[in-house]
Design a protein around this motif. Structure first.
Motif, PDB file in Angstrom:
ATOM      1  N   VAL A   1       0.812  -1.217   0.000  1.00  0.00           N
ATOM      2  CA  VAL A   1       0.000   0.000   0.000  1.00  0.00           C
ATOM      3  C   VAL A   1       0.844   1.266   0.000  1.00  0.00           C
ATOM      4  N   ALA A   2       1.839   1.327   0.875  1.00  0.00           N
ATOM      5  CA  ALA A   2       2.653   2.545   0.946  1.00  0.00           C
ATOM      6  C   ALA A   2       4.145   2.246   0.968  1.00  0.00           C
ATOM      7  N   THR A   3       4.523   1.081   0.498  1.00  0.00           N
ATOM      8  CA  THR A   3       5.945   0.719   0.515  1.00  0.00           C
ATOM      9  C   THR A   3       6.741   1.495  -0.521  1.00  0.00           C
ATOM     10  N   ALA A   4       6.074   1.910  -1.610  1.00  0.00           N
ATOM     11  CA  ALA A   4       6.737   2.704  -2.642  1.00  0.00           C
ATOM     12  C   ALA A   4       6.508   4.183  -2.341  1.00  0.00           C
ATOM     13  N   GLN A   5       7.586   4.969  -2.400  1.00  0.00           N
ATOM     14  CA  GLN A   5       7.504   6.378  -2.019  1.00  0.00           C
ATOM     15  C   GLN A   5       8.335   7.250  -2.961  1.00  0.00           C
ATOM     16  N   LEU A   6       7.918   8.497  -3.108  1.00  0.00           N
ATOM     17  CA  LEU A   6       8.649   9.468  -3.914  1.00  0.00           C
ATOM     18  C   LEU A   6       9.176  10.564  -2.998  1.00  0.00           C
ATOM     19  N   TRP A   7      10.486  10.679  -2.940  1.00  0.00           N
ATOM     20  CA  TRP A   7      11.137  11.686  -2.106  1.00  0.00           C
ATOM     21  C   TRP A   7      11.818  12.735  -2.989  1.00  0.00           C
ATOM     22  N   VAL A   8      11.765  13.991  -2.558  1.00  0.00           N
ATOM     23  CA  VAL A   8      12.379  15.085  -3.333  1.00  0.00           C
ATOM     24  C   VAL A   8      13.214  15.968  -2.413  1.00  0.00           C
ATOM     25  N   ARG A   9      14.130  16.713  -3.030  1.00  0.00           N
ATOM     26  CA  ARG A   9      14.997  17.623  -2.271  1.00  0.00           C
ATOM     27  C   ARG A   9      14.478  19.044  -2.445  1.00  0.00           C
ATOM     28  N   SER A  10      13.958  19.601  -1.364  1.00  0.00           N
ATOM     29  CA  SER A  10      13.460  20.977  -1.412  1.00  0.00           C
ATOM     30  C   SER A  10      14.610  21.964  -1.612  1.00  0.00           C
ATOM     31  N   ASP A  11      15.836  21.555  -1.190  1.00  0.00           N
ATOM     32  CA  ASP A  11      16.982  22.463  -1.364  1.00  0.00           C
ATOM     33  C   ASP A  11      17.409  22.579  -2.819  1.00  0.00           C
ATOM     34  N   GLN A  12      16.808  21.743  -3.689  1.00  0.00           N
ATOM     35  CA  GLN A  12      17.057  21.865  -5.121  1.00  0.00           C
ATOM     36  C   GLN A  12      15.814  22.387  -5.841  1.00  0.00           C
ATOM     37  N   GLY A  13      14.925  22.993  -5.063  1.00  0.00           N
ATOM     38  CA  GLY A  13      13.768  23.667  -5.652  1.00  0.00           C
ATOM     39  C   GLY A  13      12.592  22.773  -5.996  1.00  0.00           C
ATOM     40  N   ILE A  14      12.594  21.535  -5.484  1.00  0.00           N
ATOM     41  CA  ILE A  14      11.480  20.625  -5.781  1.00  0.00           C
ATOM     42  C   ILE A  14      10.529  20.606  -4.578  1.00  0.00           C
ATOM     43  N   LYS A  15       9.333  21.124  -4.775  1.00  0.00           N
ATOM     44  CA  LYS A  15       8.346  21.161  -3.698  1.00  0.00           C
ATOM     45  C   LYS A  15       6.993  20.607  -4.121  1.00  0.00           C
ATOM     46  N   SER A  16       6.842  20.325  -5.418  1.00  0.00           N
ATOM     47  CA  SER A  16       5.572  19.803  -5.930  1.00  0.00           C
ATOM     48  C   SER A  16       5.831  18.941  -7.157  1.00  0.00           C
ATOM     49  N   PHE A  17       4.800  18.242  -7.610  1.00  0.00           N
ATOM     50  CA  PHE A  17       4.940  17.432  -8.820  1.00  0.00           C
ATOM     51  C   PHE A  17       5.270  18.305 -10.021  1.00  0.00           C
ATOM     52  N   GLU A  18       4.685  19.480 -10.071  1.00  0.00           N
ATOM     53  CA  GLU A  18       4.934  20.399 -11.188  1.00  0.00           C
ATOM     54  C   GLU A  18       6.415  20.730 -11.303  1.00  0.00           C
ATOM     55  N   ASP A  19       7.099  20.811 -10.159  1.00  0.00           N
ATOM     56  CA  ASP A  19       8.527  21.133 -10.160  1.00  0.00           C
ATOM     57  C   ASP A  19       9.391  20.012 -10.727  1.00  0.00           C
ATOM     58  N   LEU A  20       8.813  18.824 -10.889  1.00  0.00           N
ATOM     59  CA  LEU A  20       9.582  17.685 -11.378  1.00  0.00           C
ATOM     60  C   LEU A  20       9.783  17.695 -12.895  1.00  0.00           C
ATOM     61  N   LYS A  21       9.020  18.504 -13.593  1.00  0.00           N
ATOM     62  CA  LYS A  21       9.136  18.534 -15.052  1.00  0.00           C
ATOM     63  C   LYS A  21      10.564  18.879 -15.474  1.00  0.00           C
ATOM     64  N   GLY A  22      11.119  18.012 -16.324  1.00  0.00           N
ATOM     65  CA  GLY A  22      12.465  18.234 -16.818  1.00  0.00           C
ATOM     66  C   GLY A  22      13.564  17.815 -15.861  1.00  0.00           C
ATOM     67  N   LYS A  23      13.174  17.299 -14.702  1.00  0.00           N
ATOM     68  CA  LYS A  23      14.170  16.926 -13.693  1.00  0.00           C
ATOM     69  C   LYS A  23      14.476  15.424 -13.728  1.00  0.00           C
ATOM     70  N   ARG A  24      15.604  15.059 -13.115  1.00  0.00           N
ATOM     71  CA  ARG A  24      16.033  13.667 -13.054  1.00  0.00           C
ATOM     72  C   ARG A  24      15.451  12.992 -11.820  1.00  0.00           C
ATOM     73  N   ILE A  25      14.930  11.772 -12.008  1.00  0.00           N
ATOM     74  CA  ILE A  25      14.403  10.988 -10.895  1.00  0.00           C
ATOM     75  C   ILE A  25      15.077   9.626 -10.927  1.00  0.00           C
ATOM     76  N   ALA A  26      15.769   9.307  -9.862  1.00  0.00           N
ATOM     77  CA  ALA A  26      16.459   8.014  -9.788  1.00  0.00           C
ATOM     78  C   ALA A  26      15.502   6.942  -9.273  1.00  0.00           C
ATOM     79  N   THR A  27      15.565   5.761  -9.870  1.00  0.00           N
ATOM     80  CA  THR A  27      14.788   4.619  -9.402  1.00  0.00           C
ATOM     81  C   THR A  27      15.296   3.360 -10.085  1.00  0.00           C
ATOM     82  N   ALA A  28      14.806   2.227  -9.647  1.00  0.00           N
ATOM     83  CA  ALA A  28      15.127   0.962 -10.308  1.00  0.00           C
ATOM     84  C   ALA A  28      13.959   0.657 -11.238  1.00  0.00           C
ATOM     85  N   THR A  29      14.167   0.831 -12.525  1.00  0.00           N
ATOM     86  CA  THR A  29      13.061   0.647 -13.462  1.00  0.00           C
ATOM     87  C   THR A  29      12.628  -0.820 -13.508  1.00  0.00           C
ATOM     88  N   GLY A  30      11.338  -1.006 -13.797  1.00  0.00           N
ATOM     89  CA  GLY A  30      10.786  -2.346 -13.870  1.00  0.00           C
ATOM     90  C   GLY A  30      10.476  -2.945 -12.511  1.00  0.00           C
TER      91      GLY A  30
END
Length: 332
Positions: A110-139
């Motif tokens: 239910v909540a084991t998967a999570q999305l974390w962002v760094r506010s010190d790099q200007g990410i505070k909302s989903f809108e701020d993610l546009k054009g940004k890099r997101i690390a994860t293990a694909t698949g």
């Protein structure tokens, strides 16, 4: 005792003629090679069952082998070094490609998967993610969640740059500041929370439950499944004993897991991981196996994996998931 009596007695012991006094020969256990991920949502029932003797009582000897991702486990299963595996969302991936038969479900992540962002790099909302890099293990579970979270917040996944890494590497990249966001699964959130004080959890998978449930469970190798159904039924019985014990005694079960198998992780974090999943009793699962609920949840994740891989001709969940073994094994 004279010499003749002594020789007669020792000969009798050697030949086993004193049957009443001879010890019973232990019945040989069936060895099962099991691959797993070391996260409570995946191996909670395994370790609880091992500690309680749940599998041993069924005459099974589980030979356990730990992996970092579900992708790695399936590669080992396909390569022939495993009989069965326990994993997360990847359970809906390879079987759809004809590699593995799903026969047992652990829980809903239910909540084991999570999305974390760094506010010190200007990410505070989903809108701020546009054009940004997101690390994860694909698949993986994290990737499935990320895709749904982005779409639910009106972000096309193509509008972000996915950085595909192993989960430890993805978290390290986030901690170091190399990427401003990471999609992970617990317990990797503990590292992020402890090492990046300003990190913000933007969302977790609970926001999309039950419409988009991510489930984890067990699959067997194709050539192992049919000829070993009796062994798999015993595995299901052992799992059911452990699963139902955890539900009925969650406090004690988590304390035992933390003490014996997660000693490097604080109990509070183990409890948090436990709460991030949704478990059902073995009998409650019967209804969801029977009415198609499990099949539908598997299919949702399969559709994502296949679309992401550009595969149009694949095996649907109602073909790669066999609920019949579980339904026959678990009493009403």
């Amino acid at each position: 005792m004279d010499r003749r009596q002594f020789l007669t007695t020792t000969a009798g012991l050697a030949l086993g003629t004193f049957t009443a006094a001879a010890p019973a020969i232990a019945q040989a256990k069936t060895k099962v090679r099991v691959g797993y991920l070391h996260t409570v949502a995946v191996d909670g029932q395994i370790w609880t069952g091992m500690d309680r003797g749940s599998f041993e009582k069924q005459g099974l000897d589980l030979e356990l082998r730990q992996f970092n991702t579900g992708l790695e486990i399936f590669q080992a299963l396909i390569g022939g070094s495993l009989d069965v595996l326990a994993t997360g969302a990847v359970l809906s991936n390879f079987p759809a490609r004809g590699q593995g038969k799903v026969f047992l479900i652990n829980d809903i992540e239910v909540a084991t998967a999570q999305l974390w962002v760094r506010s010190d790099q200007g990410i505070k909302s989903f809108e701020d993610l546009k054009g940004k890099r997101i690390a994860t293990a694909t698949g993986t579970t994290a990737h499935v969640f990320l895709d749904r979270a982005l779409r639910a917040n009106k972000i096309d996944p193509k509008e972000v740059e996915l950085v595909n890494q192993t989960m430890p590497a993805a978290v390290t990249a986030f901690v170091s500041g190399a990427v401003p966001a990471v999609a992970l699964w617990v317990p990797f959130n503990v590292t992020v929370r402890d090492k990046v004080p300003g990190a913000v959890k933007l969302a977790d998978a609970s926001a999309y439950y039950p419409q988009a449930a991510i489930i984890g469970g067990w699959a067997a190798a194709n050539d192992y499944y049919e000829p070993n159904k009796e062994t798999l039924a015993k595995l299901i019985k052992g799992w059911a004993d452990a699963n139902d014990y955890i539900i009925a005694n969650s406090t004690e079960a988590m304390e035992k897991l933390q003490k014996d198998h997660y000693s490097q992780t604080p109990l509070a974090d183990i409890n948090e991981s436990f709460k991030a999943q949704k478990m059902f009793t073995s009998k409650d699962w019967k209804r969801m196996y029977s009415d198609g609920t499990v099949t539908n949840w598997l299919q949702q994740s399969t559709d994502f994996f296949m679309a992401n891989a550009g595969i149009k001709d694949f095996t649907p969940a109602n073909k790669y998931f066999d609920p019949s073994l579980y339904l026959k094994t678990i009493a009403t």
